[in-house]
Enzyme design. Structure first.
Site, mmCIF file in Angstrom:
data_model
loop_
_atom_site.group_PDB
_atom_site.id
_atom_site.type_symbol
_atom_site.label_atom_id
_atom_site.label_comp_id
_atom_site.label_asym_id
_atom_site.label_seq_id
_atom_site.Cartn_x
_atom_site.Cartn_y
_atom_site.Cartn_z
ATOM 1 N N GLU A 36 44.753 54.493 39.297
ATOM 2 C CA GLU A 36 45.416 55.335 38.320
ATOM 3 C C GLU A 36 44.824 54.987 36.957
ATOM 4 O OE1 GLU A 36 49.681 54.941 37.917
ATOM 5 O OE2 GLU A 36 49.721 56.538 36.402
ATOM 6 N N ARG A 261 46.749 41.988 49.067
ATOM 7 C CA ARG A 261 46.166 42.099 47.735
ATOM 8 C C ARG A 261 45.670 40.732 47.284
ATOM 9 N NH1 ARG A 261 49.339 45.195 44.826
ATOM 10 N NH2 ARG A 261 48.562 44.578 42.793
ATOM 11 N N LYS A 271 49.069 45.702 35.756
ATOM 12 C CA LYS A 271 48.575 46.423 34.581
ATOM 13 C C LYS A 271 49.598 46.418 33.460
ATOM 14 C CE LYS A 271 46.146 49.780 37.198
ATOM 15 N NZ LYS A 271 45.938 51.204 37.397
HETATM 16 P P1 ATP Z 1 49.954 48.128 39.153
HETATM 17 O O1 ATP Z 1 49.402 46.923 38.450
HETATM 18 O O2 ATP Z 1 50.749 48.998 38.246
HETATM 19 O O3 ATP Z 1 50.582 47.828 40.477
HETATM 20 P P2 ATP Z 1 47.610 48.812 40.533
HETATM 21 O O4 ATP Z 1 46.863 47.597 40.137
HETATM 22 O O5 ATP Z 1 48.146 48.956 41.899
HETATM 23 O O6 ATP Z 1 48.736 49.057 39.495
HETATM 24 P P3 ATP Z 1 46.124 51.217 41.019
HETATM 25 O O7 ATP Z 1 45.394 52.024 40.030
HETATM 26 O O8 ATP Z 1 47.207 51.880 41.773
HETATM 27 O O9 ATP Z 1 46.675 50.021 40.189
HETATM 28 O O10 ATP Z 1 45.135 50.504 42.027
HETATM 29 C C1 ATP Z 1 44.061 51.168 42.643
HETATM 30 C C2 ATP Z 1 43.728 50.526 43.950
HETATM 31 O O11 ATP Z 1 43.442 49.156 43.791
HETATM 32 C C3 ATP Z 1 44.873 50.624 44.918
HETATM 33 O O12 ATP Z 1 44.363 51.120 46.155
HETATM 34 C C4 ATP Z 1 45.370 49.234 45.060
HETATM 35 O O13 ATP Z 1 45.831 49.002 46.368
HETATM 36 C C5 ATP Z 1 44.167 48.394 44.724
HETATM 37 N N1 ATP Z 1 44.586 47.132 44.117
HETATM 38 C C6 ATP Z 1 45.308 46.982 42.996
HETATM 39 N N2 ATP Z 1 45.566 45.687 42.762
HETATM 40 C C7 ATP Z 1 44.971 44.979 43.754
HETATM 41 C C8 ATP Z 1 44.877 43.591 44.078
HETATM 42 N N3 ATP Z 1 45.442 42.658 43.321
HETATM 43 N N4 ATP Z 1 44.183 43.246 45.176
HETATM 44 C C9 ATP Z 1 43.599 44.184 45.941
HETATM 45 N N5 ATP Z 1 43.663 45.494 45.700
HETATM 46 C C10 ATP Z 1 44.337 45.908 44.620
#
Ligand code: ATP
Ligand code: MG
Length: 561
Positions: A36, A261, A271
């Site tokens: 996003e 994750r 974020k």
């Molecule tokens: P927020 O911090 O608000 O939860 P987000 O980091 O999930 O947001 P997105 O833009 O939804 O942000 O993430 C894009 C992709 O990156 C998603 O498919 C998510 O699963 C993956 N992603 C985000 N954070 C991680 C992480 N710490 N480890 C692995 N994959 C991640």
């Protein structure tokens, strides 16, 4: 030992993908990375990027970059650009396959109408608080919204009016009609469309209704014919809802697979928290070298290869864990040890005077650029009577094993001469060492004694008259605690910020670095790996970012590297 490389072990996702190719379930693999655009990417995203793009690359498939911009409140173009830049910098390419979820709004609206027509969705006027009551808790069934039995015609008309802007924000929502008694709370008539008068950075004010994440995300994957939708574990409980939506609409059904994750110690990755640090001025922007953002790591001096290697070592599993930030540091050290040219810099200088070296004289010595890489050649090191050495290399008294500057002991100046420490001069008031006085052996040029006498210690130095006074930023961990994300109730995660995460010093740097290109990395021998900051450096005045300290290996350094 044979030269054969051991076959790489596939992670469970790559196993599934390989199986699906072997059995002919799919002719080609299509994955996607769906950020996003509401912030900069971080090292956790890098893990997802390496997986999504990696799987596609390895199987000759493709990976879509899809900006998941269905919730316009915090999204903007700057974030879109930073995301594209960071992915390319990491070494991945979406080719033709750049998509924006917001481009599917019309189609998603149609899908919602179809659910309504099929009696599988309804317009609900319960307030958010009221619906919470109706929804209940996982252990107790909820109860049906009174709007559940609204007619299809009325629902369609209300939904149309929602789109037309006839209602206030929040006055109505569209809900999927699923099961208010489901043990899975996500199945209890979740909202799929909301009224929100928010300007969209791509579509302006065209829409005042927006689909919810859960409704939109599975449809985006379906619309793009994604074969394997790889996401993090928290979406496992949403999967039944995605299955329900796709089945209800009878559309193409990607396979979703969840993995753990990345969580990294001594930092935060949400974020929301990163934005709070940036906006609150706790760091200097999204590319602050202390942040775990890709932009921050790049500015710090990390390489794409080291980040990819880190992600590979972390691996793909189903188990949530905490990865030690030292693994990331190991990966950059390991790479730079092979590739970074060596140089000398004194971070905490004290003057060393060679009393038997002629005043006004200087000479040029030769330093090896990289002992790990003979092709890297040599460089000139000016030498003179007055040098700077590291304060920590000087002691008035020291145990036998201190092979550095102590009165009466001989030490090797890297690439230069053997010198014997005669005297350590101290400030009579503060007791601080102000100068070290030595005599050198002119027959040991290059650092070797012709008589073969053993000198254990080798220290680095720079010529006082020739040294550059360079700004050097010593970055350290952003937080003092291992899990700043897990603070106690009522506690602010920012109270765990490390007040010493940035120390700016003026270092004495060997002059060969004066005109080196910004963006270059080097190893300051015995001290650290450093990066010439591409933004703050000026012609003739490099500014150094310490990437990581070096494990102290001074004792092992031989005379000729
Ligand atoms: P927020 O911090 O608000 O939860 P987000 O980091 O999930 O947001 P997105 O833009 O939804 O942000 O993430 C894009 C992709 O990156 C998603 O498919 C998510 O699963 C993956 N992603 C985000 N954070 C991680 C992480 N710490 N480890 C692995 N994959 C991640
Ligand atoms: Mg997310």
């Amino acid at each position: 030992m044979t030269d054969e490389k051991p076959e790489e072990v596939l992670d469970f996702i790559r196993e599934i993908v390989a199986d699906d190719l072997r059995t002919g379930k799919h002719a080609g693999i299509v994955t996607r990375f769906p950020p996003e655009p509401n912030g900069y990417l971080h090292i956790g995203h890098a893990k997802a990027i390496c997986l999504d793009f990696g799987v596609a690359q390895e199987t000759g498939g493709r990976c879509h970059l899809r900006l998941d911009d269905t919730n316009p409140a915090k999204e903007n173009e700057e974030y879109v650009e930073s995301i594209k830049h960071d992915i390319q910098w990491l070494g991945f390419d979406w080719g033709e396959n750049l998509y924006f979820a917001s481009d599917y709004f019309e189609q998603m609206y149609e899908y919602a109408c179809e659910l309504i027509r099929n009696g599988l969705a309804y317009v609900c006027d319960l307030s958010v608080e009221d619906f919470k009551e109706y929804r209940g808790v996982p252990t107790r069934p909820g109860k049906d919204s009174p709007c559940r039995c609204r007619s299809v015609e009325e629902n369609l008309e209300l939904f149309r009016c929602m789109r037309e802007g006839d209602f206030e924000d929040g006055q109505y929502v569209v809900r999927a009609k699923i099961d208010m008694a489901s043990p899975n709370i996500h199945m209890r008539d979740p909202a799929i469309y909301r009224i929100k008068r928010i300007h969209h950075y791509r579509h302006g004010d065209k829409w005042c209704i927006y689909p919810t994440y859960d409704f939109a995300h599975c449809l985006e994957d379906s619309i793009e014919n994604i074969t394997h939708s790889l996401c993090t574990l928290e979406f496992e409980v949403h999967r039944p809802l995605y299955d329900w939506i796709l089945d209800a609409l009878d559309v193409y059904h990607p396979r979703q697979i969840e993995f753990a994750r990345l969580n990294l110690s001594y930092t935060v990755m949400s974020k929301r928290k990163l934005l709070e640090l940036v906006e609150g001025g706790h760091v200097n922007g999204w590319d602050d070298p202390r942040l775990p953002t890709i932009a921050g790591l790049r500015r710090r001096g990390f390489t794409p290869a080291a980040i990819r290697e880190f992600c590979k070592r972390v691996g793909i599993t189903k188990f949530d864990g905490l990865t030690d930030i030292s693994l990331l540091e190991y990966c950059i050290r390991d790479e730079l040890n092979k590739t970074a040219p060596r140089a000398m810099a004194v971070l905490n200088p004290v003057k060393l005077v060679i009393t038997n070296y002629p005043e006004g004289q200087d000479e040029e010595l030769e330093g090896i650029n990289n002992p790990e890489d003979p092709a890297a050649g040599t460089r000139v090191l000016p030498f003179s009577r007055e040098l700077y050495v590291e304060r920590e290399d000087v002691r008035e008294e020291a145990p036998k094993k201190f092979f550095r500057l102590v009165p009466g002991r001989e030490v090797r100046l890297r690439y230069a001469y053997l010198v014997t420490c005669d005297e350590v001069i101290k400030d009579p008031v503060t007791g601080e060492v102000t100068e070290v006085r030595c005599t050198y052996d002119p027959d040991t040029r290059g650092g070797n004694a012709p008589d073969g006498r053993k000198v254990r210690g080798t220290i680095h130095w720079v010529s006082a008259a020739h040294a550059l006074d360079s700004e050097m930023r010593l970055y350290d961990r952003l937080f003092m605690t291992e899990r700043p994300d897990e603070v106690k109730e009522g506690e602010d995660f920012k109270s765990h910020l490390n007040p010493d995460s940035l120390e700016t010093i003026t270092a004495k740097v060997e002059p060969s670095l004066r005109d080196v290109d910004p963006g270059t990395r080097c190893q300051f021998e015995r001290k650290c790996y450093a990066y010439i900051d591409p933004i703050d450096s000026q012609p003739g005045a490099p500014v150094f970012n310490r990437i990581v300290p070096l494990r102290d290996s001074w004792a092992k350094i031989a005379a000729k590297g």
